[in-house]
Write an enzyme that holds these catalytic residues in place. Structure first.
Site, mmCIF file in Angstrom:
data_model
loop_
_atom_site.group_PDB
_atom_site.id
_atom_site.type_symbol
_atom_site.label_atom_id
_atom_site.label_comp_id
_atom_site.label_asym_id
_atom_site.label_seq_id
_atom_site.Cartn_x
_atom_site.Cartn_y
_atom_site.Cartn_z
ATOM 1 N N ASP A 65 31.847 -18.559 99.671
ATOM 2 C CA ASP A 65 30.708 -18.706 100.574
ATOM 3 C C ASP A 65 31.003 -18.148 101.959
ATOM 4 O O ASP A 65 32.153 -18.131 102.408
ATOM 5 C CB ASP A 65 30.353 -20.188 100.754
ATOM 6 C CG ASP A 65 29.578 -20.758 99.597
ATOM 7 O OD1 ASP A 65 29.486 -20.092 98.550
ATOM 8 O OD2 ASP A 65 29.068 -21.896 99.726
ATOM 9 N N HIS A 210 35.876 -20.572 100.657
ATOM 10 C CA HIS A 210 35.328 -19.809 101.783
ATOM 11 C C HIS A 210 36.371 -18.791 102.235
ATOM 12 O O HIS A 210 37.431 -19.184 102.752
ATOM 13 C CB HIS A 210 34.992 -20.720 102.964
ATOM 14 C CG HIS A 210 34.037 -21.825 102.664
ATOM 15 N ND1 HIS A 210 34.403 -22.975 101.992
ATOM 16 C CD2 HIS A 210 32.712 -21.956 102.954
ATOM 17 C CE1 HIS A 210 33.354 -23.774 101.886
ATOM 18 N NE2 HIS A 210 32.314 -23.184 102.454
#
Length: 254
Positions: A65, A210
């Site tokens: 993400d 992430h």
């Protein structure tokens, strides 16, 4: 140089308990579809499975993400070396617009390129027109760069509701949550990130990481090697659902 992801790290840490509780700890009003259910619903349907059939294989999906970031090129090198496809849920502002060449590379190297909204706003706090803008803008940029309009979206902090579902349905977008989180916004220790992922991983899992944080990309090779040793095959989210296909407006979570 400002450390990558500083702004998102602070927001994520402050909201960690609430945001993870909503999508992952049993919000009874949120109806989701598991990958196995998506596959079962399509039983007998003709569909491209690629080289992996997750009805027969122990599959797991690696997702990232909030990129692209200055760490993404190294991540793509690792994925290429390990022959692992991933799904990237990209942010528009300060990310897609800053690293367009990395968006193109992700698509060229057969990763799934999807959206994490334009500016990481919590969609459930926005008016319908604002939700639509958060979803449409990154998709237009991704399509311009890759030639393909994204069909998947991950809502920031996993927060979603009926209004978000309705707009996603109108835009031809499905929502994807997760089952494994390393909470990599709380640590820069690659070994700890790897330990957290391995402790939670199971068949049909969707791993949330992430690549904007400095400890995450160094953890990826160990995660991949350890899960391969356990017999897992890495796939993109669409491959995880195949021969089923993500339905616009639906929410997918293992």
């Amino acid at each position: 140089m400002k450390r990558p992801g500083t702004r998102f790290r602070a927001a994520a840490v402050c909201a960690a308990v609430v945001s993870l509780a909503l999508p992952l700890a049993g919000c009874s009003s949120l109806e989701t579809t598991a990958p196995s259910a998506a596959r079962a619903h399509a039983a007998g349907a003709a569909a491209r499975l690629g080289t992996v059939d997750c009805r027969q294989t122990k599959c797991i999906a690696l997702t990232f993400d909030a990129g692209p970031s200055e760490n993404s090129a190294r991540l793509l090198d690792i994925l290429k070396e390990k022959k692992v496809p991933a799904t990237f849920f990209l942010l528009g502002k300060r990310h897609i617009e800053k690293y367009p060449e990395l968006v193109k590379r992700m698509a060229d190297e057969d990763h799934e390129v999807a959206s994490h909204t334009w500016d990481h706003k919590i969609l459930t706090r926005l008016k319908p027109a604002e939700i639509r803008a958060e979803l449409e803008r990154p998709n237009k940029d991704i399509e311009r760069l890759t030639g393909r309009q994204p069909t998947l979206m991950r809502p920031p902090q996993g927060r979603t509701n009926a209004t978000v579902h309705k707009i996603c349905r109108e835009l031809g977008i499905s929502e994807v949550l997760w089952s494994v989180t390393a909470k990599d916004y709380t640590t820069d220790d690659p070994k700890l990130i790897q330990k957290r992922v391995l402790a939670q991983s199971s068949r049909d899992g969707i791993i949330l990481l992430h690549d904007i944080y400095p400890g995450t990309v160094p953890a990826v090779p160990g995660i991949i090697d350890a899960l391969k040793e356990r017999g897992y095959v890495f796939v993109t989210v669409p491959q995880l659902l195949a021969p089923g296909k993500a339905e616009p407006g639906a929410v997918y979570r293992p």
